[in-house]
Design a protein around this motif. Structure first.
Motif, PDB file in Angstrom:
ATOM      1  N   LEU A 114      13.879  -6.573   8.625  1.00  0.00           N
ATOM      2  CA  LEU A 114      13.906  -5.112   9.564  1.00  0.00           C
ATOM      3  C   LEU A 114      13.952  -4.076   8.430  1.00  0.00           C
ATOM      4  O   LEU A 114      13.355  -2.885   8.838  1.00  0.00           O
ATOM      5  N   VAL A 115      14.710  -3.939   7.430  1.00  0.00           N
ATOM      6  CA  VAL A 115      14.662  -2.604   6.643  1.00  0.00           C
ATOM      7  C   VAL A 115      13.546  -2.791   5.938  1.00  0.00           C
ATOM      8  O   VAL A 115      12.920  -1.455   5.863  1.00  0.00           O
ATOM      9  N   CYS A 116      12.879  -3.834   5.453  1.00  0.00           N
ATOM     10  CA  CYS A 116      11.545  -3.865   4.861  1.00  0.00           C
ATOM     11  C   CYS A 116      10.466  -3.328   5.962  1.00  0.00           C
ATOM     12  O   CYS A 116       9.713  -2.409   5.531  1.00  0.00           O
ATOM     13  N   ALA A 139       7.263  -9.593  -1.743  1.00  0.00           N
ATOM     14  CA  ALA A 139       7.238 -10.633  -2.816  1.00  0.00           C
ATOM     15  C   ALA A 139       8.393 -11.294  -3.014  1.00  0.00           C
ATOM     16  O   ALA A 139       8.549 -12.498  -3.422  1.00  0.00           O
ATOM     17  N   GLU A 140       9.532 -10.552  -3.510  1.00  0.00           N
ATOM     18  CA  GLU A 140      10.685 -10.933  -3.812  1.00  0.00           C
ATOM     19  C   GLU A 140      11.480 -11.499  -2.612  1.00  0.00           C
ATOM     20  O   GLU A 140      12.319 -12.560  -2.645  1.00  0.00           O
ATOM     21  N   LEU A 141      11.394 -11.010  -1.366  1.00  0.00           N
ATOM     22  CA  LEU A 141      11.732 -11.866  -0.320  1.00  0.00           C
ATOM     23  C   LEU A 141      11.086 -13.361   0.081  1.00  0.00           C
ATOM     24  O   LEU A 141      11.723 -13.989   0.445  1.00  0.00           O
ATOM     25  N   GLN A 142       9.797 -13.191  -0.360  1.00  0.00           N
ATOM     26  CA  GLN A 142       8.990 -14.315  -0.073  1.00  0.00           C
ATOM     27  C   GLN A 142       9.649 -15.572  -1.292  1.00  0.00           C
ATOM     28  O   GLN A 142       9.741 -16.465  -0.926  1.00  0.00           O
ATOM     29  N   ASN A 148      11.112 -20.660   7.277  1.00  0.00           N
ATOM     30  CA  ASN A 148      11.090 -20.244   5.915  1.00  0.00           C
ATOM     31  C   ASN A 148       9.565 -20.023   5.345  1.00  0.00           C
ATOM     32  O   ASN A 148       9.307 -19.054   4.928  1.00  0.00           O
ATOM     33  N   THR A 149       8.694 -21.275   5.863  1.00  0.00           N
ATOM     34  CA  THR A 149       7.495 -21.302   5.647  1.00  0.00           C
ATOM     35  C   THR A 149       6.757 -20.247   6.434  1.00  0.00           C
ATOM     36  O   THR A 149       5.761 -19.431   5.937  1.00  0.00           O
ATOM     37  N   LEU A 198       5.139 -12.701   4.384  1.00  0.00           N
ATOM     38  CA  LEU A 198       5.476 -11.772   3.460  1.00  0.00           C
ATOM     39  C   LEU A 198       4.426 -11.798   2.172  1.00  0.00           C
ATOM     40  O   LEU A 198       4.479 -10.731   1.515  1.00  0.00           O
ATOM     41  N   GLY A 199       3.832 -12.998   1.813  1.00  0.00           N
ATOM     42  CA  GLY A 199       2.985 -12.888   0.742  1.00  0.00           C
ATOM     43  C   GLY A 199       1.412 -12.276   1.037  1.00  0.00           C
ATOM     44  O   GLY A 199       0.625 -12.183   0.234  1.00  0.00           O
ATOM     45  N   LEU A 200       1.134 -12.208   2.329  1.00  0.00           N
ATOM     46  CA  LEU A 200      -0.099 -11.674   2.608  1.00  0.00           C
ATOM     47  C   LEU A 200      -0.543 -10.361   2.017  1.00  0.00           C
ATOM     48  O   LEU A 200      -1.759 -10.432   1.287  1.00  0.00           O
ATOM     49  N   PRO A 201       0.083  -9.304   1.948  1.00  0.00           N
ATOM     50  CA  PRO A 201      -0.295  -7.962   1.532  1.00  0.00           C
ATOM     51  C   PRO A 201      -0.717  -8.037  -0.146  1.00  0.00           C
ATOM     52  O   PRO A 201      -1.619  -7.298  -0.515  1.00  0.00           O
ATOM     53  N   MET A 202       0.203  -8.922  -0.940  1.00  0.00           N
ATOM     54  CA  MET A 202      -0.275  -9.028  -2.223  1.00  0.00           C
ATOM     55  C   MET A 202      -0.816 -10.199  -2.683  1.00  0.00           C
ATOM     56  O   MET A 202      -1.007 -10.584  -3.751  1.00  0.00           O
ATOM     57  N   LEU A 203      -1.658 -10.954  -1.592  1.00  0.00           N
ATOM     58  CA  LEU A 203      -2.732 -11.927  -1.616  1.00  0.00           C
ATOM     59  C   LEU A 203      -2.107 -13.154  -2.468  1.00  0.00           C
ATOM     60  O   LEU A 203      -2.369 -13.834  -3.281  1.00  0.00           O
ATOM     61  N   ILE A 204      -0.833 -13.441  -2.023  1.00  0.00           N
ATOM     62  CA  ILE A 204       0.079 -14.692  -2.473  1.00  0.00           C
ATOM     63  C   ILE A 204      -0.068 -15.726  -1.410  1.00  0.00           C
ATOM     64  O   ILE A 204       0.427 -15.625  -0.317  1.00  0.00           O
TER      65      ILE A 204
END
Length: 316
Positions: free
Chosen positions: A38-40, A74-77, A92-93, A99-105
């Protein structure tokens, strides 16, 4: 799969150390992770509001906020891939993938690579998911220009984008990935299709409405802010340590920092502690630090201290 992570001097010593610290183990608290999300999300939303304003200062601030939250996500991921965000593996999955989508992870690719990193850290078989080129700072025999290019590749995350594009092409061809099972390969392909679909949808909507939303809300924050910030977060972990020594106190570094940086890096500053007990909830890493701080070989009192010494080649 956390049992793969045996980084201490020997399996026996690793088991003994963890057994002596088992009193630190607590249940995973999903509510805590929801609060982090929520903070993010709130800071990202504020960044979007600023980035879409016409004033240059507002756009710059917005891009900075969004990019920092991409790196934070990415750290939360990372917490999710260790199944420490929620008790339910599927939760979790799902959250880790988003969470990884924005950085192409790719969550699946990151997870399998990262768990192997835990297993093989300190050996020649160690590989990390994020490829920075000069992974751990081996500058032997390199010219000043070559070292400068290494740093440029690291902070632009050039190799990460190159690998992403190669894996995306691999996925489009429907091929399995070397060293991975058919099931894992299928999940990696799914992640890449999801990333491609998300970017394509965002781009089509932006073009259809004559907007530069995809530029200010994703591309610029990713390239200008998220990439270098993420590289800076990960740099202290093993860079310049004794990476061919299987002792976790020799191959990994910890940084004691203030609460703001501990939140932003999601406990990544306690990296030795994380490798000692990979399945320990992030919130307990400060407690673990108190237990093992006298054994730390590579330790800094803050990020300013680390980067100052890095610039003067005193990082130990």
């Amino acid at each position: 799969m956390e049992s793969l992570a045996d980084e201490a001097a020997s399996p026996e010593s690793a088991a003994e150390l963890r057994a002596s610290l088992k009193h630190l183990r607590t249940e995973v608290r999903g509510a805590t992770f929801v609060l982090k999300l929520l903070v993010c999300a709130a800071i990202t939303a504020a960044g979007l509001l600023f980035a879409l304003q016409p004033a240059p200062w507002a756009r710059i601030l917005g891009v900075a906020l969004i990019g920092c939250m991409f790196a934070h996500a990415a750290e939360l991921q990372h917490e999710a891939l260790h199944n420490l965000a929620f008790r339910n593996k599927r939760a979790n999955t799902i959250v880790g993938t988003a969470l990884g989508l924005p950085m192409l992870i790719s969550f699946t690719a990151y997870r399998v690579a990262h768990l192997r990193h835990h297993r093989y850290l300190g050996t020649a078989m160690n590989r990390e998911f994020f490829d920075y080129g000069d992974q751990y700072g081996d500058a032997a025999g390199k010219t000043g220009f070559q070292r400068a290019m290494d740093w440029a590749a690291r902070f632009t995350m050039f190799h990460h984008y190159r690998v992403f594009l190669a894996n995306l092409w691999h996925s489009l061809l429907g091929r399995d990935f070397d060293g991975e099972t058919r099931t894992v390969s299928r999940r990696i392909r799914h992640d890449h299709f999801l990333i491609l679909g998300s970017i394509s949808t965002l781009t089509v909507i932006s073009v259809a409405f004559g907007s530069q939303f995809v530029l200010w809300a994703w591309l610029l924050p990713l390239l200008i802010v998220a990439a270098p910030v993420h590289a800076l977060i990960e740099l202290p972990e093993h860079h310049g340590c004794e990476t061919l020594d299987t002792d976790v106190f020799a191959n990994t570094r910890s940084v004691r920092s203030n609460r703001l940086m501990m939140w932003f890096t999601n406990g990544n500053n306690f990296h030795v502690e994380h490798h000692v007990m990979p399945n320990l909830p992030i919130s307990r890493l400060p407690d673990l630090h108190l237990e093992i701080r006298d054994r730390l070989r590579y330790f800094h009192t803050g990020y300013f201290d680390y980067f100052r010494k890095l610039m003067t080649r005193q990082t130990r």
